[in-house]
Design a protein around this motif. Structure first.
Motif, PDB file in Angstrom:
ATOM      1  N   TRP A   1     -23.044   7.521  12.116  1.00 34.11           N
ATOM      2  CA  TRP A   1     -23.375   7.755  10.712  1.00 34.11           C
ATOM      3  C   TRP A   1     -24.328   6.673  10.247  1.00 34.11           C
ATOM      4  N   ASN A   2     -25.480   7.074   9.695  1.00 35.30           N
ATOM      5  CA  ASN A   2     -26.465   6.123   9.190  1.00 35.30           C
ATOM      6  C   ASN A   2     -26.497   6.152   7.677  1.00 35.30           C
ATOM      7  N   THR A   3     -26.524   4.960   7.079  1.00 36.81           N
ATOM      8  CA  THR A   3     -26.480   4.860   5.626  1.00 36.81           C
ATOM      9  C   THR A   3     -27.277   3.652   5.142  1.00 36.81           C
ATOM     10  N   PHE A   4     -27.769   3.743   3.907  1.00 35.15           N
ATOM     11  CA  PHE A   4     -28.383   2.598   3.234  1.00 35.15           C
ATOM     12  C   PHE A   4     -27.355   1.825   2.409  1.00 35.15           C
ATOM     13  N   ALA A   5     -26.130   2.305   2.342  1.00 39.03           N
ATOM     14  CA  ALA A   5     -25.106   1.675   1.501  1.00 39.03           C
ATOM     15  C   ALA A   5     -24.733   0.296   2.018  1.00 39.03           C
ATOM     16  N   GLU A   6     -24.250  -0.543   1.127  1.00 32.75           N
ATOM     17  CA  GLU A   6     -23.755  -1.871   1.474  1.00 32.75           C
ATOM     18  C   GLU A   6     -22.710  -2.286   0.453  1.00 32.75           C
ATOM     19  N   GLY A   7     -21.991  -3.365   0.743  1.00 29.01           N
ATOM     20  CA  GLY A   7     -21.029  -3.912  -0.193  1.00 29.01           C
ATOM     21  C   GLY A   7     -19.946  -2.924  -0.598  1.00 29.01           C
ATOM     22  N   GLU A   8     -19.618  -2.905  -1.879  1.00 24.77           N
ATOM     23  CA  GLU A   8     -18.552  -2.040  -2.385  1.00 24.77           C
ATOM     24  C   GLU A   8     -18.885  -0.565  -2.198  1.00 24.77           C
ATOM     25  N   ASP A   9     -20.165  -0.232  -2.295  1.00 24.19           N
ATOM     26  CA  ASP A   9     -20.590   1.155  -2.091  1.00 24.19           C
ATOM     27  C   ASP A   9     -20.274   1.602  -0.665  1.00 24.19           C
ATOM     28  N   LEU A  10     -20.597   0.765   0.300  1.00 19.66           N
ATOM     29  CA  LEU A  10     -20.313   1.099   1.693  1.00 19.66           C
ATOM     30  C   LEU A  10     -18.812   1.171   1.933  1.00 19.66           C
ATOM     31  N   ALA A  11     -18.063   0.243   1.361  1.00 18.58           N
ATOM     32  CA  ALA A  11     -16.609   0.249   1.539  1.00 18.58           C
ATOM     33  C   ALA A  11     -15.995   1.544   0.998  1.00 18.58           C
ATOM     34  N   ARG A  12     -16.470   1.994  -0.167  1.00 19.26           N
ATOM     35  CA  ARG A  12     -15.948   3.229  -0.747  1.00 19.26           C
ATOM     36  C   ARG A  12     -16.281   4.433   0.141  1.00 19.26           C
TER      37      ARG A  12
ATOM     38  N   ASP B   1      -8.174  15.731  11.603  1.00 19.41           N
ATOM     39  CA  ASP B   1      -7.501  15.107  12.741  1.00 19.41           C
ATOM     40  C   ASP B   1      -8.508  14.467  13.704  1.00 19.41           C
ATOM     41  N   ARG B   2      -9.476  13.760  13.134  1.00 13.48           N
ATOM     42  CA  ARG B   2     -10.432  13.010  13.935  1.00 13.48           C
ATOM     43  C   ARG B   2     -10.259  11.523  13.694  1.00 13.48           C
ATOM     44  N   ASP B   3     -10.347  10.735  14.738  1.00  7.48           N
ATOM     45  CA  ASP B   3     -10.269   9.280  14.641  1.00  7.48           C
ATOM     46  C   ASP B   3     -11.603   8.761  14.122  1.00  7.48           C
ATOM     47  N   VAL B   4     -11.619   8.143  12.951  1.00  7.83           N
ATOM     48  CA  VAL B   4     -12.865   7.683  12.347  1.00  7.83           C
ATOM     49  C   VAL B   4     -13.553   6.634  13.220  1.00  7.83           C
ATOM     50  N   SER B   5     -12.810   5.958  14.060  1.00  7.16           N
ATOM     51  CA  SER B   5     -13.415   4.928  14.907  1.00  7.16           C
ATOM     52  C   SER B   5     -14.325   5.522  15.981  1.00  7.16           C
ATOM     53  N   THR B   6     -14.280   6.844  16.169  1.00  6.33           N
ATOM     54  CA  THR B   6     -15.181   7.481  17.129  1.00  6.33           C
ATOM     55  C   THR B   6     -16.582   7.670  16.554  1.00  6.33           C
ATOM     56  N   ILE B   7     -16.776   7.338  15.277  1.00  2.47           N
ATOM     57  CA  ILE B   7     -18.083   7.428  14.626  1.00  2.47           C
ATOM     58  C   ILE B   7     -18.642   6.019  14.476  1.00  2.47           C
ATOM     59  N   GLU B   8     -19.771   5.749  15.094  1.00  2.00           N
ATOM     60  CA  GLU B   8     -20.415   4.441  14.942  1.00  2.00           C
ATOM     61  C   GLU B   8     -21.086   4.362  13.573  1.00  2.00           C
ATOM     62  N   VAL B   9     -20.956   3.211  12.918  1.00  2.00           N
ATOM     63  CA  VAL B   9     -21.541   3.004  11.594  1.00  2.00           C
ATOM     64  C   VAL B   9     -22.880   2.281  11.749  1.00  2.00           C
ATOM     65  N   SER B  10     -23.928   2.930  11.257  1.00  2.00           N
ATOM     66  CA  SER B  10     -25.299   2.438  11.365  1.00  2.00           C
ATOM     67  C   SER B  10     -25.829   2.139   9.973  1.00  2.00           C
ATOM     68  N   VAL B  11     -26.412   0.958   9.801  1.00  2.00           N
ATOM     69  CA  VAL B  11     -26.924   0.548   8.495  1.00  2.00           C
ATOM     70  C   VAL B  11     -28.351   0.043   8.624  1.00  2.00           C
ATOM     71  N   HIS B  12     -29.066   0.060   7.518  1.00  2.00           N
ATOM     72  CA  HIS B  12     -30.396  -0.534   7.459  1.00  2.00           C
ATOM     73  C   HIS B  12     -30.242  -1.991   7.059  1.00  2.00           C
ATOM     74  N   ALA B  13     -31.000  -2.850   7.702  1.00  2.00           N
ATOM     75  CA  ALA B  13     -30.805  -4.287   7.513  1.00  2.00           C
ATOM     76  C   ALA B  13     -32.140  -4.980   7.312  1.00  2.00           C
ATOM     77  N   GLY B  14     -32.061  -6.220   6.881  1.00  2.00           N
ATOM     78  CA  GLY B  14     -33.253  -7.036   6.687  1.00  2.00           C
ATOM     79  C   GLY B  14     -32.854  -8.419   6.235  1.00  2.00           C
ATOM     80  N   GLY B  15     -33.834  -9.274   6.002  1.00  2.00           N
ATOM     81  CA  GLY B  15     -33.552 -10.624   5.548  1.00  2.00           C
ATOM     82  C   GLY B  15     -32.910 -11.467   6.626  1.00  2.00           C
ATOM     83  N   ASP B  16     -32.092 -12.420   6.184  1.00  2.00           N
ATOM     84  CA  ASP B  16     -31.451 -13.373   7.086  1.00  2.00           C
ATOM     85  C   ASP B  16     -30.209 -12.739   7.707  1.00  2.00           C
TER      86      ASP B  16
END
Length: 257
Positions: free
Chosen positions: A176-187, A200-215
């Motif tokens: 799953w790819n998302t631009f979310a971060e912080g509280e938005d991503l947690a929700r 009945d799917r294990d959520v851990s079978t989905i890799e979490v992909s985010v956009h990143a930058g900075g330090d």
């Protein structure tokens, strides 16, 4: 916890193809895990009429040019191609690359692209519903193709709509790819876990992909704590700056040591 992976998105805009090719080679040499292009028909940002190239054609060229790095379009617009055709395209590039393709897909959002290329720009809900209908077709076509894909060919679904898109992610995505971060991503992750539990799917079978930058030493840990493991940094022409990608790769190596 999954190991950290770094993606580098080389935006095919405002640059000659020779520069795009050189940037792709440099990204592989740096040791990135996945090399992404994108699926737009015009540049993003202020200069929307500048030079630009089509993503899947580029991906086929990168499949020949590179030898190690994973390859993907972040992400293909579902409306731009018949789902069975897209599956066949991805399978073909997968063979060209020796099994390194990630099939990224989303519902699309750029009205100008739809209209200028002759596609109906329907409502967001309709586009998500069309994506949900396309994904089983893509899976069936991948299974029916002769020869089948060489690699695992994971399906990456991008989008953050909490009522509809995340249910599509729960049902169909390997990543799953998302631009979310912080509280938005947690929700959103909480909702994704709920939707996975409902089928009945294990959520851990989905890799979490985010956009990143900075330090990365500042920005990486909070995302990592929420469960992100694939971090993608985008760079754009005409001059492809790879310094940020280089720093994120160094951070990855520390995290995975």
């Amino acid at each position: 916890m999954r190991p950290v992976r770094i993606g580098a998105q080389i935006a095919p805009q405002r640059a000659a193809y020779a520069d795009i090719r050189q940037a792709a080679a440099a990204v592989e040499d740096l040791g990135a895990d996945i090399l992404f292009t994108w699926d737009h028909f015009f540049p993003l940002g202020k200069d929307s009429d500048g030079p630009h190239f089509e993503g899947w054609t580029i991906l086929g060229a990168w499949a020949e040019q590179t030898s190690r790095v994973g390859l993907g379009v972040l992400v293909s617009c579902n409306s731009y191609r018949n789902p069975d055709l897209l599956a066949d395209m991805a399978r073909t590039v997968d063979h060209i690359s020796g099994g390194r393709v990630v099939l990224g897909i989303g519902a699309g959002f750029k009205e100008r692209e739809f209209l200028e290329y002759g596609y109906d720009f329907t409502s967001p809900g309709r586009r998500v519903a069309d994506l949900a209908a396309a994904l089983p077709r893509i899976r069936r076509r991948l299974a029916a193709l002769n020869p089948p894909p060489m690699g695992p060919l994971p399906i990456l679904v991008a989008g953050g709509g909490e009522q509809k898109m995340l249910r599509v992610v729960a049902q169909h995505a390997d990543i799953w790819n998302t631009f979310a971060e912080g509280e938005d991503l947690a929700r959103k992750l909480g909702l994704l876990q709920r939707y996975c539990a409902e089928i009945d799917r294990d959520v851990s079978t989905i890799e979490v992909s985010v956009h990143a930058g900075g330090d990365p030493w500042e920005n990486g840990p909070p995302l990592r704590e929420l469960g992100a493991s694939l971090f993608t940094i985008t760079t754009s022409g005409p001059d492809y700056d790879l310094d940020t990608i280089r720093r994120w790769i160094a951070w990855r190596d520390e995290q995975n040591a």
